[in-house]
Design a protein around this motif. Structure first.
Motif, PDB file in Angstrom:
ATOM      1  N   VAL A 297      32.931  59.239  11.932  1.00  0.00           N
ATOM      2  CA  VAL A 297      34.380  59.274  11.752  1.00  0.00           C
ATOM      3  C   VAL A 297      34.715  60.407  10.785  1.00  0.00           C
ATOM      4  CG1 VAL A 297      34.756  56.834  12.236  1.00  0.00           C
ATOM      5  CG2 VAL A 297      34.240  57.549   9.905  1.00  0.00           C
TER       6      VAL A 297
ATOM      7  N   CYS B  43      32.518  64.924  21.060  1.00  0.00           N
ATOM      8  CA  CYS B  43      33.801  64.644  20.404  1.00  0.00           C
ATOM      9  C   CYS B  43      34.909  65.561  20.914  1.00  0.00           C
ATOM     10  CB  CYS B  43      33.659  64.812  18.891  1.00  0.00           C
ATOM     11  SG  CYS B  43      32.900  66.390  18.390  1.00  0.00           S
TER      12      CYS B  43
ATOM     13  N   ARG C 134      38.485  64.079  21.123  1.00  0.00           N
ATOM     14  CA  ARG C 134      38.766  63.154  20.030  1.00  0.00           C
ATOM     15  C   ARG C 134      39.406  63.891  18.868  1.00  0.00           C
ATOM     16  NH1 ARG C 134      35.301  58.663  20.006  1.00  0.00           N
ATOM     17  NH2 ARG C 134      36.485  58.056  18.143  1.00  0.00           N
ATOM     18  N   SER C 135      40.063  63.136  18.013  1.00  0.00           N
ATOM     19  CA  SER C 135      40.651  63.712  16.817  1.00  0.00           C
ATOM     20  C   SER C 135      40.188  62.998  15.553  1.00  0.00           C
ATOM     21  CB  SER C 135      42.187  63.653  16.889  1.00  0.00           C
ATOM     22  OG  SER C 135      42.621  62.295  17.007  1.00  0.00           O
ATOM     23  N   ASP C 136      39.514  61.856  15.713  1.00  0.00           N
ATOM     24  CA  ASP C 136      39.131  61.053  14.562  1.00  0.00           C
ATOM     25  C   ASP C 136      37.628  60.867  14.413  1.00  0.00           C
ATOM     26  OD1 ASP C 136      38.916  59.610  16.876  1.00  0.00           O
ATOM     27  OD2 ASP C 136      39.659  57.726  16.045  1.00  0.00           O
ATOM     28  N   GLY C 137      36.834  61.315  15.382  1.00  0.00           N
ATOM     29  CA  GLY C 137      35.390  61.122  15.290  1.00  0.00           C
ATOM     30  C   GLY C 137      34.732  61.266  16.643  1.00  0.00           C
TER      31      GLY C 137
END
Length: 285
Positions: A187, A151, A154-157
């Motif tokens: 998430v 991840c 990533r910032s959301d999951g």
């Protein structure tokens, strides 16, 4: 009889040239009157600046609490051999580290979460059952257990893979003869909560023992095409089973990441599923 001063001396100025003028002299005399107030302001400012530092967690204290937690779980065989009193003491040590977490009020740092984490302790029944099976079936060996998060950007999951190294005595290499992998998407629901959606269970990375290799292809005999094919098949074998499908929704679970730093991860399976203590490990190959 008083002597009269010579006329040349009477013409000298009464104030030497180097003496300050009246306005400057006034400012110089007034400064001591302001110093007490200035000192009080400086003391108050220093107290205000140091007050948060006194109440904030220190790195040394955090590291001490982490060390005490790892020492508490050291002889528990990753939780399987822990008795009720040990579990209670470990829970206290976990809470002590969680109190020092920067996680209160701060978003989950997915860049720090990314990577491979080795399980040191758990009270989750779905993991302890693996150790119980190995206890009842001596040929079965349970090696290292990891959680691998992907991840970083990533910032959301992202993706998480639960990796279990296992083996069967005399058939597979010791401890790491095969890999059981449970893959899931996750998430971020809130600052510290993630939701796991499981996708697949797979068995891969089969590494047969030297005894089994000798049985399939004896070293004293020329290896036939069939024996070579069998060895190649076992090395590349991968069995996978999806846990969801068009007609049924894949199972999921809520996971609370209560503490995270560069070398320790603490998690709780929401709903009474148990606590997990991980330390950072080398990337899996």
């Amino acid at each position: 009889m008083a002597l009269a001063a010579p006329s040349s001396l009477r013409r000298l100025p009464t104030t030497p040239p180097h003496v300050l003028s009246p306005p400057c002299a006034y400012r110089l005399r007034s400064r001591p009157l302001r110093e007490p107030r200035l000192c009080r302001r400086l003391v108050a400012a220093a107290a205000a600046a140091t007050a948060p530092l006194a109440s904030s967690p220190t790195t040394a204290d955090t590291e001490r609490r982490k060390h005490e937690l790892l020492r508490a779980v050291q002889e528990t065989r990753r939780g399987f051999a822990a008795g009720p009193d040990q579990r209670a003491a470990i829970e206290e040590a976990v809470v002590a580290v969680e109190e020092r977490g920067a996680g209160k009020g701060t978003p989950l740092d997915l860049a720090a979460l990314d990577g491979t984490w080795r399980l040191c302790y758990t009270s989750a029944s779905d993991v302890l059952v693996l150790f119980e099976a190995a206890e009842r079936l001596p040929p079965l060996q349970v090696g290292q257990i990891y959680q691998k998060f992907e991840c970083k950007d990533r910032s959301d999951g992202g993706t998480v893979r639960n990796v279990v190294r296992w083996s069967i005595e005399n058939l597979l290499e010791e401890q790491e003869g095969a890999t059981l992998m449970v893959s899931a998407k996750f998430v971020v629901l809130s600052k510290r909560n993630i939701f796991l959606q499981f996708e697949e269970v797979a068995v891969e990375n089969i590494k047969i023992s030297e005894q089994l290799q000798a049985l399939i292809a004896p070293a004293i005999l020329p290896r036939s095409f069939l024996s070579l094919q069998i060895l190649q098949f076992l090395k590349t074998f991968r069995a996978q089973v999806p846990v969801g499908g068009p007609e049924r929704r894949s199972p999921g679970g809520l996971y609370y990441l209560s503490y995270l730093d560069r070398d320790m991860l603490l998690g709780r399976s929401v709903g009474g599923g148990g606590v997990f203590v991980f330390t950072k490990a080398q990337p899996l190959t």
